[in-house]
Design a protein around this motif. Structure first.
Motif, short mmCIF file in Angstrom:
data_model
loop_
_atom_site.label_atom_id
_atom_site.label_comp_id
_atom_site.label_asym_id
_atom_site.label_seq_id
_atom_site.Cartn_x
_atom_site.Cartn_y
_atom_site.Cartn_z
N GLU A 1 0.82 -1.22 0.00
CA GLU A 1 0.00 0.00 0.00
C GLU A 1 0.85 1.27 0.00
O GLU A 1 0.32 2.36 -0.07
CB GLU A 1 -0.93 0.01 1.22
N GLY A 2 2.17 1.13 0.11
CA GLY A 2 3.06 2.28 0.09
C GLY A 2 3.15 3.01 1.42
O GLY A 2 3.50 4.19 1.46
N LYS A 3 2.85 2.31 2.52
CA LYS A 3 2.87 2.95 3.84
C LYS A 3 4.14 2.65 4.63
O LYS A 3 4.23 3.03 5.78
CB LYS A 3 1.65 2.51 4.65
N ILE A 4 5.08 1.93 4.03
CA ILE A 4 6.34 1.64 4.69
C ILE A 4 7.42 2.50 4.04
O ILE A 4 7.56 2.53 2.82
CB ILE A 4 6.71 0.14 4.55
N ARG A 5 8.16 3.21 4.87
CA ARG A 5 9.23 4.06 4.37
C ARG A 5 10.57 3.50 4.83
O ARG A 5 10.65 2.80 5.83
CB ARG A 5 9.06 5.49 4.86
N PRO A 6 11.63 3.79 4.08
CA PRO A 6 12.95 3.35 4.53
C PRO A 6 13.37 4.13 5.78
O PRO A 6 12.83 5.20 6.07
CB PRO A 6 13.87 3.67 3.35
N LEU A 7 14.30 3.56 6.51
CA LEU A 7 14.78 4.21 7.74
C LEU A 7 15.53 5.49 7.41
O LEU A 7 16.26 5.55 6.42
CB LEU A 7 15.69 3.26 8.51
N THR A 8 15.33 6.50 8.25
CA THR A 8 16.09 7.73 8.08
C THR A 8 17.51 7.51 8.61
O THR A 8 17.80 6.50 9.26
CB THR A 8 15.43 8.89 8.84
N GLU A 9 18.37 8.47 8.33
CA GLU A 9 19.77 8.35 8.78
C GLU A 9 19.85 8.28 10.30
O GLU A 9 20.61 7.48 10.85
CB GLU A 9 20.57 9.54 8.25
N SER A 10 19.05 9.09 11.00
CA SER A 10 19.09 9.07 12.47
C SER A 10 18.55 7.76 13.02
O SER A 10 19.05 7.25 14.02
CB SER A 10 18.32 10.26 13.05
N GLU A 11 17.54 7.17 12.36
CA GLU A 11 17.02 5.87 12.81
C GLU A 11 18.05 4.77 12.59
O GLU A 11 18.20 3.87 13.43
CB GLU A 11 15.72 5.54 12.07
N ASN A 12 18.76 4.83 11.48
CA ASN A 12 19.84 3.87 11.22
C ASN A 12 20.93 3.98 12.28
O ASN A 12 21.43 2.97 12.79
CB ASN A 12 20.44 4.08 9.84
N ILE A 13 21.30 5.22 12.61
CA ILE A 13 22.34 5.43 13.63
C ILE A 13 21.86 4.91 14.97
O ILE A 13 22.61 4.24 15.69
CB ILE A 13 22.72 6.92 13.69
N ASN A 14 20.61 5.21 15.34
CA ASN A 14 20.07 4.74 16.62
C ASN A 14 20.05 3.21 16.70
O ASN A 14 20.35 2.63 17.74
CB ASN A 14 18.68 5.30 16.85
N ARG A 15 19.68 2.56 15.60
CA ARG A 15 19.67 1.09 15.59
C ARG A 15 21.07 0.52 15.73
O ARG A 15 21.29 -0.46 16.43
CB ARG A 15 19.02 0.57 14.32
N GLN A 16 22.04 1.14 15.06
CA GLN A 16 23.42 0.67 15.16
C GLN A 16 23.96 0.86 16.57
O GLN A 16 24.65 -0.01 17.11
CB GLN A 16 24.32 1.39 14.14
N VAL A 17 23.63 1.99 17.19
CA VAL A 17 24.07 2.24 18.57
C VAL A 17 23.45 1.21 19.50
O VAL A 17 24.13 0.66 20.38
CB VAL A 17 23.71 3.68 19.00
N ALA A 18 22.16 0.93 19.32
CA ALA A 18 21.50 -0.05 20.17
C ALA A 18 22.09 -1.44 19.97
O ALA A 18 22.28 -2.19 20.93
CB ALA A 18 20.00 -0.07 19.87
N LEU A 19 22.39 -1.81 18.72
CA LEU A 19 23.00 -3.12 18.46
C LEU A 19 24.37 -3.23 19.10
O LEU A 19 24.72 -4.25 19.70
CB LEU A 19 23.11 -3.37 16.96
N ASN A 20 25.18 -2.17 18.96
CA ASN A 20 26.51 -2.19 19.56
C ASN A 20 26.43 -2.27 21.07
O ASN A 20 27.21 -3.00 21.70
CB ASN A 20 27.31 -0.97 19.13
N LEU A 21 25.50 -1.53 21.67
CA LEU A 21 25.33 -1.59 23.12
C LEU A 21 24.88 -2.98 23.56
O LEU A 21 25.37 -3.52 24.54
CB LEU A 21 24.33 -0.53 23.58
N GLY A 22 23.96 -3.57 22.79
CA GLY A 22 23.49 -4.92 23.10
C GLY A 22 24.62 -5.94 23.03
O GLY A 22 24.71 -6.85 23.86
N LYS A 23 25.48 -5.80 22.03
CA LYS A 23 26.62 -6.72 21.91
C LYS A 23 27.57 -6.57 23.09
O LYS A 23 28.05 -7.56 23.64
CB LYS A 23 27.38 -6.45 20.61
N LYS A 24 27.83 -5.32 23.50
CA LYS A 24 28.72 -5.10 24.63
C LYS A 24 28.14 -5.67 25.91
O LYS A 24 28.86 -6.29 26.70
CB LYS A 24 28.99 -3.60 24.80
N ILE A 25 26.84 -5.48 26.12
CA ILE A 25 26.20 -6.03 27.31
C ILE A 25 26.24 -7.55 27.28
O ILE A 25 26.53 -8.19 28.30
CB ILE A 25 24.75 -5.51 27.43
#
Length: 118
Positions: free
Chosen positions: A71-95
């Protein structure tokens, strides 16, 4: 709060519904493993409810995501959302690494204590 009468024009970030429904599935089915393990008298089944919840959450979330994508209601992640996901993944790996090392150390100390106790 959005006061538009047409809320159908809202676009969701990619992965939104999969993550949401995985959480819902885990919450609903996580208690299922306890009665199954009691009935079968095998406590290895205690975590099966969480696995079932993940599977149902993935199935439902992905089907909703596919529907909204058509239906065209899904958008790609913005740059800030990509950065936030990467930060969360890195933090999760460290924990996870820190927790794993701590549990390994506790296990080794417990083994040494039990071995040299006699």
């Amino acid at each position: 709060m959005n006061n538009n009468l047409d809320n159908n024009s809202e676009k969701f970030p990619k992965g939104h519904f999969v993550g949401m429904w995985m959480g819902i599935g885990i919450a609903i089915f996580s208690g299922l493993g306890i009665p199954i393990s009691i009935i079968t008298e095998n406590f290895g089944f205690i975590g099966i409810g969480t696995a079932i919840g993940i599977v149902f959450g993935l199935l439902i979330g992905q089907s909703i995501e596919n529907k909204y994508s058509r239906e065209g209601k899904i958008r790609p992640l913005t740059e800030s959302e990509n950065i936030n996901r990467q930060v969360a993944l890195n933090l999760g790996k460290k924990i996870a690494i820190t927790l794993g090392i701590a549990l390994l150390t506790i296990g080794i100390l417990f083994f040494l204590f039990m071995y040299f106790k006699n």
